[in-house]
Design a protein around this motif. Sequence first.
Motif, PDB file in Angstrom:
ATOM      1  N   ASP A 199       0.824  -1.208   0.000  1.00  0.00           N
ATOM      2  CA  ASP A 199       0.000   0.000   0.000  1.00  0.00           C
ATOM      3  C   ASP A 199       0.861   1.262   0.000  1.00  0.00           C
ATOM      4  OD1 ASP A 199       1.014  -0.098   2.536  1.00  0.00           O
ATOM      5  OD2 ASP A 199      -0.917  -0.061   3.574  1.00  0.00           O
ATOM      6  N   THR A 200       2.158   1.116  -0.075  1.00  0.00           N
ATOM      7  CA  THR A 200       3.061   2.262  -0.167  1.00  0.00           C
ATOM      8  C   THR A 200       3.559   2.374  -1.613  1.00  0.00           C
ATOM      9  OG1 THR A 200       4.910   0.878   0.572  1.00  0.00           O
ATOM     10  CG2 THR A 200       3.750   2.160   2.245  1.00  0.00           C
ATOM     11  N   CYS A 201       2.699   2.887  -2.474  1.00  0.00           N
ATOM     12  CA  CYS A 201       2.994   2.928  -3.907  1.00  0.00           C
ATOM     13  C   CYS A 201       4.257   3.708  -4.228  1.00  0.00           C
ATOM     14  CB  CYS A 201       1.820   3.543  -4.656  1.00  0.00           C
ATOM     15  SG  CYS A 201       0.249   2.669  -4.441  1.00  0.00           S
ATOM     16  N   THR A 202       4.508   4.777  -3.484  1.00  0.00           N
ATOM     17  CA  THR A 202       5.657   5.621  -3.797  1.00  0.00           C
ATOM     18  C   THR A 202       6.982   4.912  -3.564  1.00  0.00           C
ATOM     19  OG1 THR A 202       5.656   6.602  -1.578  1.00  0.00           O
ATOM     20  CG2 THR A 202       4.350   7.707  -3.271  1.00  0.00           C
ATOM     21  N   GLY A 203       6.991   3.872  -2.748  1.00  0.00           N
ATOM     22  CA  GLY A 203       8.201   3.100  -2.535  1.00  0.00           C
ATOM     23  C   GLY A 203       8.482   2.102  -3.636  1.00  0.00           C
ATOM     24  N   GLU A 204       7.573   2.037  -4.624  1.00  0.00           N
ATOM     25  CA  GLU A 204       7.719   1.090  -5.733  1.00  0.00           C
ATOM     26  C   GLU A 204       8.245   1.758  -6.996  1.00  0.00           C
ATOM     27  OE1 GLU A 204       7.004  -2.253  -4.978  1.00  0.00           O
ATOM     28  OE2 GLU A 204       7.019  -1.180  -3.057  1.00  0.00           O
ATOM     29  N   VAL A 205       8.556   3.052  -6.903  1.00  0.00           N
ATOM     30  CA  VAL A 205       9.050   3.783  -8.064  1.00  0.00           C
ATOM     31  C   VAL A 205      10.263   4.612  -7.658  1.00  0.00           C
ATOM     32  CG1 VAL A 205       6.731   3.929  -9.059  1.00  0.00           C
ATOM     33  CG2 VAL A 205       7.576   5.810  -7.639  1.00  0.00           C
ATOM     34  N   TRP A 206      11.041   5.029  -8.647  1.00  0.00           N
ATOM     35  CA  TRP A 206      12.106   5.996  -8.397  1.00  0.00           C
ATOM     36  C   TRP A 206      11.817   7.240  -9.246  1.00  0.00           C
ATOM     37  CZ3 TRP A 206      15.099   7.541 -12.535  1.00  0.00           C
ATOM     38  CH2 TRP A 206      15.118   6.695 -13.674  1.00  0.00           C
ATOM     39  N   GLY A 207      12.211   8.372  -8.722  1.00  0.00           N
ATOM     40  CA  GLY A 207      11.896   9.644  -9.357  1.00  0.00           C
ATOM     41  C   GLY A 207      10.895  10.402  -8.504  1.00  0.00           C
ATOM     42  N   ASP A 208      11.313  11.538  -7.945  1.00  0.00           N
ATOM     43  CA  ASP A 208      10.465  12.275  -7.005  1.00  0.00           C
ATOM     44  C   ASP A 208       9.146  12.729  -7.614  1.00  0.00           C
ATOM     45  OD1 ASP A 208      12.440  11.929  -5.178  1.00  0.00           O
ATOM     46  OD2 ASP A 208      13.156  13.997  -5.169  1.00  0.00           O
ATOM     47  N   THR A 209       9.189  13.211  -8.858  1.00  0.00           N
ATOM     48  CA  THR A 209       7.968  13.710  -9.477  1.00  0.00           C
ATOM     49  C   THR A 209       6.959  12.588  -9.679  1.00  0.00           C
ATOM     50  OG1 THR A 209       9.249  15.423 -10.617  1.00  0.00           O
ATOM     51  CG2 THR A 209       7.025  14.978 -11.438  1.00  0.00           C
ATOM     52  N   LEU A 210       7.417  11.420 -10.078  1.00  0.00           N
ATOM     53  CA  LEU A 210       6.528  10.275 -10.234  1.00  0.00           C
ATOM     54  C   LEU A 210       5.923   9.889  -8.892  1.00  0.00           C
ATOM     55  CD1 LEU A 210       5.257   7.942 -11.779  1.00  0.00           C
ATOM     56  CD2 LEU A 210       7.445   6.707 -11.610  1.00  0.00           C
ATOM     57  N   ALA A 211       6.732   9.873  -7.837  1.00  0.00           N
ATOM     58  CA  ALA A 211       6.223   9.548  -6.504  1.00  0.00           C
ATOM     59  C   ALA A 211       5.168  10.562  -6.062  1.00  0.00           C
ATOM     60  CB  ALA A 211       7.376   9.502  -5.500  1.00  0.00           C
ATOM     61  N   GLU A 212       5.429  11.829  -6.314  1.00  0.00           N
ATOM     62  CA  GLU A 212       4.460  12.873  -5.966  1.00  0.00           C
ATOM     63  C   GLU A 212       3.137  12.661  -6.710  1.00  0.00           C
ATOM     64  OE1 GLU A 212       6.392  16.447  -7.055  1.00  0.00           O
ATOM     65  OE2 GLU A 212       7.999  16.232  -5.568  1.00  0.00           O
ATOM     66  N   THR A 213       3.244  12.312  -7.981  1.00  0.00           N
ATOM     67  CA  THR A 213       2.045  12.117  -8.790  1.00  0.00           C
ATOM     68  C   THR A 213       1.228  10.935  -8.288  1.00  0.00           C
ATOM     69  OG1 THR A 213       3.234  13.029 -10.705  1.00  0.00           O
ATOM     70  CG2 THR A 213       1.205  11.820 -11.149  1.00  0.00           C
ATOM     71  N   LEU A 214       1.890   9.865  -7.889  1.00  0.00           N
ATOM     72  CA  LEU A 214       1.175   8.722  -7.315  1.00  0.00           C
ATOM     73  C   LEU A 214       0.458   9.114  -6.025  1.00  0.00           C
ATOM     74  CD1 LEU A 214       3.737   5.820  -7.876  1.00  0.00           C
ATOM     75  CD2 LEU A 214       1.388   5.880  -8.734  1.00  0.00           C
ATOM     76  N   ALA A 215       1.120   9.927  -5.207  1.00  0.00           N
ATOM     77  CA  ALA A 215       0.491  10.371  -3.966  1.00  0.00           C
ATOM     78  C   ALA A 215      -0.723  11.248  -4.257  1.00  0.00           C
ATOM     79  CB  ALA A 215       1.507  11.127  -3.108  1.00  0.00           C
ATOM     80  N   GLU A 216      -0.595  12.158  -5.209  1.00  0.00           N
ATOM     81  CA  GLU A 216      -1.702  13.027  -5.580  1.00  0.00           C
ATOM     82  C   GLU A 216      -2.863  12.248  -6.185  1.00  0.00           C
ATOM     83  OE1 GLU A 216       0.315  15.680  -8.181  1.00  0.00           O
ATOM     84  OE2 GLU A 216       0.920  17.054  -6.591  1.00  0.00           O
ATOM     85  N   ALA A 217      -2.540  11.156  -6.875  1.00  0.00           N
ATOM     86  CA  ALA A 217      -3.565  10.317  -7.502  1.00  0.00           C
ATOM     87  C   ALA A 217      -4.198   9.344  -6.507  1.00  0.00           C
ATOM     88  CB  ALA A 217      -2.962   9.541  -8.675  1.00  0.00           C
ATOM     89  N   GLU A 218      -3.821   9.443  -5.239  1.00  0.00           N
ATOM     90  CA  GLU A 218      -4.385   8.618  -4.164  1.00  0.00           C
ATOM     91  C   GLU A 218      -4.237   7.123  -4.453  1.00  0.00           C
ATOM     92  OE1 GLU A 218      -8.299   9.897  -2.839  1.00  0.00           O
ATOM     93  OE2 GLU A 218      -7.969  11.848  -3.785  1.00  0.00           O
ATOM     94  N   CYS A 219      -2.998   6.721  -4.754  1.00  0.00           N
ATOM     95  CA  CYS A 219      -2.720   5.319  -5.037  1.00  0.00           C
ATOM     96  C   CYS A 219      -2.946   4.484  -3.778  1.00  0.00           C
ATOM     97  CB  CYS A 219      -1.279   5.159  -5.517  1.00  0.00           C
ATOM     98  SG  CYS A 219      -0.873   3.486  -6.041  1.00  0.00           S
ATOM     99  N   ALA A 220      -3.839   3.497  -3.884  1.00  0.00           N
ATOM    100  CA  ALA A 220      -4.180   2.659  -2.731  1.00  0.00           C
ATOM    101  C   ALA A 220      -3.318   1.409  -2.648  1.00  0.00           C
ATOM    102  CB  ALA A 220      -5.656   2.260  -2.796  1.00  0.00           C
ATOM    103  N   SER A 221      -2.846   0.913  -3.787  1.00  0.00           N
ATOM    104  CA  SER A 221      -1.997  -0.278  -3.769  1.00  0.00           C
ATOM    105  C   SER A 221      -1.237  -0.393  -5.075  1.00  0.00           C
ATOM    106  CB  SER A 221      -2.824  -1.556  -3.546  1.00  0.00           C
ATOM    107  OG  SER A 221      -3.626  -1.848  -4.681  1.00  0.00           O
ATOM    108  N   ALA A 222      -0.121  -1.085  -5.003  1.00  0.00           N
ATOM    109  CA  ALA A 222       0.658  -1.450  -6.188  1.00  0.00           C
ATOM    110  C   ALA A 222       0.890  -2.940  -6.110  1.00  0.00           C
ATOM    111  CB  ALA A 222       1.977  -0.693  -6.231  1.00  0.00           C
ATOM    112  N   SER A 223       0.395  -3.674  -7.104  1.00  0.00           N
ATOM    113  CA  SER A 223       0.547  -5.128  -7.152  1.00  0.00           C
ATOM    114  C   SER A 223       1.525  -5.484  -8.266  1.00  0.00           C
ATOM    115  CB  SER A 223      -0.800  -5.807  -7.403  1.00  0.00           C
ATOM    116  OG  SER A 223      -1.712  -5.531  -6.363  1.00  0.00           O
TER     117      SER A 223
END
Length: 312
Positions: free
Chosen positions: A175-199
């Motif tokens: 449920d920590t989608c931002t820990g599944e990507v690298w790149g700050d802007t991408l992580a920010e976008t996932l947070a703004e998009a309310e990512c609930a899970s990454a499978s």
Amino acid sequence: MPADPAAPQRNSRRRRPPARGRGSHGLMAAPGAGGAGRGGSGGEGRPPASNDGGGSPAPKGRRGRKTLSPLLLKAFLAVAFACLLGLGTLLAVHITDPQRLTESTVEAPIVDPPQGHARLQPTVFHAQDQLELFDPIAQRGSDDEALTDEELFADQEELSFEDLDLELRESRTTDTCTGEVWGDTLAETLAEAECASASHALYVDSDDEYVAQVTMFDLADVSGAESVVAELAPDSTPAFIVPMDSDYEGLHEGHSQATAQVMGHYLGVFWVARADGEPPEDDDSLASVNVAVMDAALEIYRRVNGANGDGE
């Protein structure tokens, strides 16, 4: 940077250890010329995907518990065909510069990826926009639970396309989608998009020649999914998905290809490579692997069925 000890634990299911190690460089060479012409013509693999819209059976995992309506089958084949064409024509080589990552401006907490992870962008990237088919699931319901790898991949442990057979080696959900990507802007976008899970799921072919990773993000709505695709694109700030741990060089270094598909409020990323990370000997071989691994997302099509009142 060190991992956050308070971060939620990832759930992982490992199928079987890969046969060859990255450190030993003992990977099997491709049999014959090219990657698509593979040995072993027998087996239970599905016939090649077609666009004739006839009475062909719905695509499914080999367990075959569920089927798709003819309308959804046509749409699935159209998406796969579009991605096959896109990957065959879109080529953009990118050099990753970690120094170009921007400062975080999102107030929501962002979890850092594991220390020492690979920072590989795909050599070939194709983005598939939202199709009208997925409009019934354009927004996540307020009572919907986050998607899990068990729901996605339990019935898709074996995938086939033409002579290619893929087997699920490992899957997990966090449920920590931002820990599944690298790149700050991408992580920010996932947070703004309310990512609930990454499978995630890792597939390897029967000859240990190709490796594929499927990542499905569960976002608030289609707008959020589209914004994440924009950040994954090679012409954006360098960023991409962190590859799953494996003993293969593919997806960690060298040549790879990826397709990102907006599927309502879900975003599927299908990332493929030769196991040794080398460029394909056949221009179509990795595109065929990409089409095969897209079968892993059939649960999303079933959810469209459910949203339309068609059941499973």
